[in-house]
Design an enzyme around this catalytic site. Structure first.
Site, PDB file in Angstrom:
ATOM      1  N   LYS A  56       0.806  -1.229   0.000  1.00 42.66           N
ATOM      2  CA  LYS A  56       0.000   0.000   0.000  1.00 42.66           C
ATOM      3  C   LYS A  56       0.841   1.282   0.000  1.00 42.66           C
ATOM      4  CE  LYS A  56      -4.268  -1.852   1.974  1.00 42.66           C
ATOM      5  NZ  LYS A  56      -5.275  -1.728   3.047  1.00 42.66           N
ATOM      6  N   ASP A  92     -10.304   2.580   1.846  1.00 46.07           N
ATOM      7  CA  ASP A  92     -10.552   2.050   3.195  1.00 46.07           C
ATOM      8  C   ASP A  92     -11.133   3.145   4.102  1.00 46.07           C
ATOM      9  OD1 ASP A  92      -9.518  -0.512   2.659  1.00 46.07           O
ATOM     10  OD2 ASP A  92      -7.476   0.129   3.116  1.00 46.07           O
TER      11      ASP A  92
HETATM   12  P1  NDP Z   1      -0.804  -3.203  11.007  1.00 47.64           P
HETATM   13  O1  NDP Z   1       0.126  -4.366  11.037  1.00 47.64           O
HETATM   14  O2  NDP Z   1      -0.440  -1.991  10.257  1.00 47.64           O
HETATM   15  O3  NDP Z   1      -1.101  -2.758  12.530  1.00 47.64           O
HETATM   16  C1  NDP Z   1      -1.396  -3.724  13.495  1.00 47.64           C
HETATM   17  C2  NDP Z   1      -1.903  -3.041  14.755  1.00 47.64           C
HETATM   18  O4  NDP Z   1      -2.384  -4.079  15.628  1.00 47.64           O
HETATM   19  C3  NDP Z   1      -0.833  -2.284  15.531  1.00 47.64           C
HETATM   20  O5  NDP Z   1      -1.438  -1.165  16.146  1.00 47.64           O
HETATM   21  C4  NDP Z   1      -0.382  -3.309  16.575  1.00 47.64           C
HETATM   22  O6  NDP Z   1       0.144  -2.719  17.743  1.00 47.64           O
HETATM   23  C5  NDP Z   1      -1.687  -3.957  16.887  1.00 47.64           C
HETATM   24  N1  NDP Z   1      -1.583  -5.312  17.433  1.00 47.64           N
HETATM   25  C6  NDP Z   1      -1.153  -6.412  16.781  1.00 47.64           C
HETATM   26  N2  NDP Z   1      -1.229  -7.487  17.593  1.00 47.64           N
HETATM   27  C7  NDP Z   1      -1.700  -7.025  18.780  1.00 47.64           C
HETATM   28  C8  NDP Z   1      -1.992  -7.645  20.010  1.00 47.64           C
HETATM   29  N3  NDP Z   1      -1.814  -8.967  20.203  1.00 47.64           N
HETATM   30  N4  NDP Z   1      -2.468  -6.893  21.024  1.00 47.64           N
HETATM   31  C9  NDP Z   1      -2.679  -5.560  20.829  1.00 47.64           C
HETATM   32  N5  NDP Z   1      -2.414  -4.915  19.693  1.00 47.64           N
HETATM   33  C10 NDP Z   1      -1.938  -5.649  18.667  1.00 47.64           C
HETATM   34  O7  NDP Z   1      -2.192  -3.825  10.505  1.00 47.64           O
HETATM   35  P2  NDP Z   1      -3.434  -3.078   9.814  1.00 47.64           P
HETATM   36  O8  NDP Z   1      -3.708  -1.801  10.502  1.00 47.64           O
HETATM   37  O9  NDP Z   1      -3.252  -3.068   8.347  1.00 47.64           O
HETATM   38  O10 NDP Z   1      -4.604  -4.146  10.096  1.00 47.64           O
HETATM   39  C11 NDP Z   1      -5.127  -4.345  11.409  1.00 47.64           C
HETATM   40  C12 NDP Z   1      -6.296  -5.330  11.308  1.00 47.64           C
HETATM   41  O11 NDP Z   1      -7.321  -4.785  10.488  1.00 47.64           O
HETATM   42  C13 NDP Z   1      -5.909  -6.664  10.668  1.00 47.64           C
HETATM   43  O12 NDP Z   1      -6.623  -7.676  11.339  1.00 47.64           O
HETATM   44  C14 NDP Z   1      -6.413  -6.550   9.246  1.00 47.64           C
HETATM   45  O13 NDP Z   1      -6.751  -7.809   8.688  1.00 47.64           O
HETATM   46  C15 NDP Z   1      -7.666  -5.705   9.456  1.00 47.64           C
HETATM   47  N6  NDP Z   1      -8.042  -4.925   8.272  1.00 47.64           N
HETATM   48  C16 NDP Z   1      -9.333  -5.047   7.810  1.00 47.64           C
HETATM   49  C17 NDP Z   1      -9.753  -4.299   6.722  1.00 47.64           C
HETATM   50  C18 NDP Z   1     -11.167  -4.453   6.265  1.00 47.64           C
HETATM   51  O14 NDP Z   1     -11.492  -4.037   5.150  1.00 47.64           O
HETATM   52  N7  NDP Z   1     -12.021  -5.017   7.070  1.00 47.64           N
HETATM   53  C19 NDP Z   1      -8.848  -3.382   6.014  1.00 47.64           C
HETATM   54  C20 NDP Z   1      -7.526  -3.301   6.607  1.00 47.64           C
HETATM   55  C21 NDP Z   1      -7.156  -4.058   7.676  1.00 47.64           C
HETATM   56  P3  NDP Z   1       1.716  -2.391  17.899  1.00 47.64           P
HETATM   57  O15 NDP Z   1       1.935  -1.062  17.230  1.00 47.64           O
HETATM   58  O16 NDP Z   1       1.921  -2.358  19.357  1.00 47.64           O
HETATM   59  O17 NDP Z   1       2.453  -3.515  17.212  1.00 47.64           O
END
Ligand code: NDP
Length: 255
Positions: A56, A92
């Protein structure tokens, strides 16, 4: 990417719109090859492309005509080849606003997460006129950086708000989101609407608990369909049938 539901959803919408000659297909691309592949697509007859992680950021970088929205968020998920260059948008962010059951203007929001989807959510909520946006993240520094760049205020705790948006991947590994997020089920009634970006074959525990308390919910599949529909419009200039798209991804519907 192999598990993407987008081809089924987009191809069903193309058929329903009578676009018989169109096809939406998966194209796995190694990150170093994205620029080369995108340059070749128009000549191969492609009208556009959706890109997903990890492409992206690079998709935005190679665009010749990015929307202000994609540029501000720093990520594009939709490319359109218009004969002259590469138009890039982020659908999005508007998908979130379109999915909410009430206007965002003047509303308060709590966003959980500071990754790519959280960036889009914070930008979209601010752009739609949210009165206050708080951002919580497991790694607090990332929440601070996001707010410095896009607006909102970092928070170390979950505060009450009109909208709660979970943009974390919490729960994807099977753990309860209530074990890793600053939330307890019995306090979900402090929100008018709970949005969960995470999607899977079943309703998420977060949304099930919110719905049990008569809180409005928006699931990740709603967002997936809405962003896909907005991309479809960019590709074809036709508004697709959302029901057809939703049915095509075989989603659950909570009773
Ligand atoms: P990123 O990898 O960019 O960010 C992940 C985020 O999740 C970070 O803030 C991270 O925190 C946090 N995180 C990961 N694991 C944990 C945990 N065990 N406990 C607490 N916080 C956690 O991912 P995206 O933002 O791209 O995606 C996030 C979710 O959204 C995914 O599940 C993805 O599939 C979903 N999604 C759905 C879409 C839709 O159309 N429905 C579109 C885009 C995404 P930290 O910074 O501390 O690592």
């Amino acid at each position: 990417m192999g598990h993407s539901r987008s081809p089924a959803m987009q191809n069903a919408a193309l058929a329903a719109a009578g676009l018989a000659g169109w096809r939406y297909q998966l194209l796995p691309v190694a990150p170093p090859l994205l620029r080369e592949v995108v340059a070749a697509l128009p000549g191969a007859g492609f009208a556009g492309a959706n890109v997903t992680l990890p492409h992206k950021l690079e998709a935005l970088a190679l665009a010749t005509d990015p929307t202000a929205r994609a540029a501000a968020i720093g990520a594009a998920n939709t490319l359109v080849f218009d004969g002259e260059g590469v138009y890039a948008d982020n659908t999005d962010a508007p998908a979130l606003i379109a999915s909410l059951p009430f206007p965002v203007a003047g509303a308060t929001a709590l966003v959980l997460g500071a990754g790519g989807s959280a960036r889009g959510a914070v930008w979209a909520l601010a752009d739609a006129g949210a009165a206050d946006i708080l951002v919580w993240n497991r790694t607090p520094d990332r929440a601070r950086e996001l707010c410095d760049e896009l607006g909102g205020r970092p928070t170390p705790v979950a505060t009450p708000a009109d909208v709660l948006v979970n943009c974390t991947a919490a729960g994807l590994d099977g753990a309860s989101p209530f074990d890793v997020l600053p939330l307890t089920p019995d306090r979900l009634d402090r929100y008018r609407c709970v949005v969960d970006f995470v999607y899977g074959p079943h309703e998420s525990l977060l949304l099930a608990q919110a719905r049990a308390r008569n809180v409005d919910t928006v699931d990740g599949l709603d967002l997936l369909v809405k962003q896909g529909a907005l991309s479809f419009e960019r590709f074809t200039s036709i508004a697709p049938d959302l029901d057809v798209m939703r049915a095509a991804i075989g989603s659950y519907r909570p009773s």
